[in-house]
Design a protein around this motif. Structure first.
Motif, PDB file in Angstrom:
ATOM      1  N   ASN A 131       0.827  -1.210   0.000  1.00 23.54           N
ATOM      2  CA  ASN A 131       0.000   0.000   0.000  1.00 23.54           C
ATOM      3  C   ASN A 131       0.860   1.259   0.000  1.00 23.54           C
ATOM      4  N   VAL A 132       1.938   1.228   0.765  1.00 21.77           N
ATOM      5  CA  VAL A 132       2.833   2.393   0.823  1.00 21.77           C
ATOM      6  C   VAL A 132       3.478   2.638  -0.534  1.00 21.77           C
ATOM      7  N   ILE A 133       3.949   1.566  -1.178  1.00 16.44           N
ATOM      8  CA  ILE A 133       4.577   1.704  -2.492  1.00 16.44           C
ATOM      9  C   ILE A 133       3.613   2.342  -3.483  1.00 16.44           C
ATOM     10  N   GLN A 134       2.373   1.839  -3.497  1.00 14.53           N
ATOM     11  CA  GLN A 134       1.401   2.377  -4.442  1.00 14.53           C
ATOM     12  C   GLN A 134       1.121   3.843  -4.165  1.00 14.53           C
ATOM     13  N   THR A 135       1.020   4.192  -2.877  1.00 15.50           N
ATOM     14  CA  THR A 135       0.762   5.583  -2.504  1.00 15.50           C
ATOM     15  C   THR A 135       1.915   6.484  -2.929  1.00 15.50           C
ATOM     16  N   VAL A 136       3.137   6.030  -2.692  1.00  8.24           N
ATOM     17  CA  VAL A 136       4.323   6.826  -3.015  1.00  8.24           C
ATOM     18  C   VAL A 136       4.458   7.014  -4.523  1.00  8.24           C
ATOM     19  N   LEU A 137       4.173   5.963  -5.287  1.00 11.30           N
ATOM     20  CA  LEU A 137       4.296   6.064  -6.743  1.00 11.30           C
ATOM     21  C   LEU A 137       3.247   6.995  -7.343  1.00 11.30           C
ATOM     22  N   ASP A 138       2.105   7.098  -6.675  1.00 15.04           N
ATOM     23  CA  ASP A 138       1.005   7.893  -7.220  1.00 15.04           C
ATOM     24  C   ASP A 138       1.061   9.361  -6.830  1.00 15.04           C
ATOM     25  N   LYS A 139       1.785   9.707  -5.758  1.00 11.51           N
ATOM     26  CA  LYS A 139       1.723  11.080  -5.255  1.00 11.51           C
ATOM     27  C   LYS A 139       2.860  11.925  -5.815  1.00 11.51           C
ATOM     28  N   THR A 140       2.703  13.229  -5.710  1.00 14.13           N
ATOM     29  CA  THR A 140       3.736  14.164  -6.180  1.00 14.13           C
ATOM     30  C   THR A 140       4.272  15.029  -5.044  1.00 14.13           C
ATOM     31  N   GLU A 141       3.902  14.699  -3.808  1.00 12.64           N
ATOM     32  CA  GLU A 141       4.445  15.422  -2.652  1.00 12.64           C
ATOM     33  C   GLU A 141       5.849  14.923  -2.351  1.00 12.64           C
ATOM     34  N   ALA A 142       6.699  15.849  -1.915  1.00 11.26           N
ATOM     35  CA  ALA A 142       8.067  15.459  -1.575  1.00 11.26           C
ATOM     36  C   ALA A 142       8.070  14.596  -0.323  1.00 11.26           C
ATOM     37  N   ASP A 143       8.787  13.465  -0.382  1.00  7.93           N
ATOM     38  CA  ASP A 143       9.005  12.671   0.831  1.00  7.93           C
ATOM     39  C   ASP A 143      10.432  12.844   1.338  1.00  7.93           C
TER      40      ASP A 143
END
Length: 446
Positions: A131-143
């Protein structure tokens, strides 16, 4: 992340990071259609640093496992955060004590049991990481905290500059020959150990250690441990020479000041063998000190059972100059055996609970299930023979025989039985010399 078995110096726990990677990370990443590569899987024969920087720059996704506060992983995470604003995930096992400067970084935790990972935890964390991977790949906010706090940075320009610099660096590197990935070399070495080809394993670990040594000359402790082990097991050109070579390897990773229990207990085993080979009582003294350090750090059966053995050796050596000294050694050994019995009871309950939780995986017929079953069988065998040895030292021969018989019902490797039988033979020979000093007297079984 690190690879192999690493020690968390804060709490002394040993973690098998290969299992973290193989069970928790790689299958989840690949299920998303992404190629998953760890640094030791990169095929190279030149400098690993250039390839590592390229991967940190160009990878679509980076996962950093900070378990055991691996210095290289922390450094590489910092590089990634500086190079890319997005798609970096930080994980660690849940007993990690985070450094202050990571408090503002989201860290996804998993439960690691040391030698193994509970199957229910595998399923839970795989789902969570997916779930985290999918969220990270989809978002454009800086982590990346670098880009979160330094808003003026423009990643595309910075990326192009670094990419040009890396490209130029690659051009100056000599063309690498086709080689093997570090992970493959290590696996070949471990396979050689399984088949008792210790000379072959030693050569492979020498190659792996050379490949993994940093530009500053820093050695990987796990590979040094394995090289030291295979060196004295290979016994070339002879056992004593190989033991001294093994000890020199352990000293090269700061044995005298190290808090790594694996380094210390490995040195204790080598010093014990040097004493048994007749190389002098100074090796016995060193062995006792090393076993004490690792036993008190880890509170485990292996170091306890061997500490008790070296104390009996001390009682029969010239280092004990009076009967009072010998009795003190024997009493200390008896206390250690009693503690080992407690640790056996503790560990048996833990193993039974973990095995019960993992039955679904054990019964599914996969390689992972088979390896897990072998692991639990091996642990149960050692617990039973550790109990047997402790009862033997305490003079309770009925309990000794009972646990020896129980151990025969557990699948084991021939070398395990050989190791146990050899230790009991040595223990009996030494206790026959001083057992009469105890109350009640220790009398060898008929």
């Amino acid at each position: 992340m690190g690879f192999g078995i690493k020690t968390d110096y804060i709490n002394g726990r040993k973690l098998d990071l290969n299992k973290s990677y193989r069970l928790l990370i790689k299958p989840v990443v690949e299920s998303k259609g992404i190629e998953c590569v760890r640094a030791d899987e990169i095929t190279h024969s030149g400098s690993i640093d250039v390839q590592m920087y390229q991967e940190l720059l160009q990878a679509d996704l980076v996962i950093a496992d900070l378990s055991t506060l691996n210095a290289n992983a922390l450094y590489e995470l910092g590089i990634r955060h500086a190079l890319r604003p997005f798609t970096t995930i930080v994980i660690s096992e849940n007993k990690l004590v985070y450094p202050f400067d990571l408090n503002h970084v989201v860290i996804h935790s998993y439960q690691h049991l040391g030698d193994a990972i509970d199957y229910e935890e595998v399923e839970r964390f795989r789902a969570a990481l997916g779930n985290v991977i999918q969220t990270v790949l989809d978002k454009t906010e800086a982590d990346s905290p670098v880009y979160t706090y330094l808003h003026a940075l423009i990643p595309p320009q910075l990326q192009k500059q670094i990419e040009r610099a890396v490209t130029e660096s690659v051009k100056t590197e000599p063309a690498p020959e086709i080689g093997k990935a570090l992970s493959l070399i290590i696996q070949e070495a471990e396979d050689a150990i399984e088949t008792k080809e210790f000379a072959k394993a030693k050569n492979l670990f020498q190659t792996a250690a050379l490949l993994s040594t940093s530009n500053s000359g820093q050695k990987d402790t796990y590979l040094t441990h394995r090289l030291a082990f295979t060196t004295y097991k290979a016994a070339q050109p002879d056992l004593v020479t190989s033991l001294y070579e093994s000890l020199a390897l352990l000293k090269s990773i700061h044995l005298d000041t190290s808090n790594d229990p694996e380094t210390v207990s490995s040195a204790a085993a080598v010093e014990k063998k040097l004493y048994e080979c007749g190389e002098g009582e100074s090796h016995l003294e060193e062995s006792i000190l090393y076993y004490q350090r690792s036993y008190y750090l880890l509170n485990n059966r292996y170091n306890g059972i061997n500490l008790a053995m070296t104390l009996v050796y001390h009682a029969t050596s010239n280092l004990a100059i009076s009967d009072q000294d010998r009795i003190a050694d024997l009493i200390f050994a008896q206390r250690t055996w009693k503690r080992v019995l407690y640790l056996c009871d503790r560990d048996w309950k833990l193993i039974q609970e973990k095995e019960k939780n993992d039955q679904a995986l054990i019964n599914d017929g996969t390689k992972d299930g088979q390896e897990l079953q072998e692991y639990y069988s091996s642990q149960k065998y050692w617990i039973l023979v550790n109990r047997a040895e402790s009862y033997f030292g305490l003079g309770d021969f009925a309990s000794y025989r009972k646990h020896v018989e129980e151990s025969k019902n557990i699948p084991f490797h021939p070398w395990q039985l050989e190791s146990f039988t050899e230790q009991i033979g040595k223990l009996e020979a030494e206790l026959k010399k001083v057992g009469h000093l105890l109350e009640p007297k220790w009398i060898a079984p008929s």
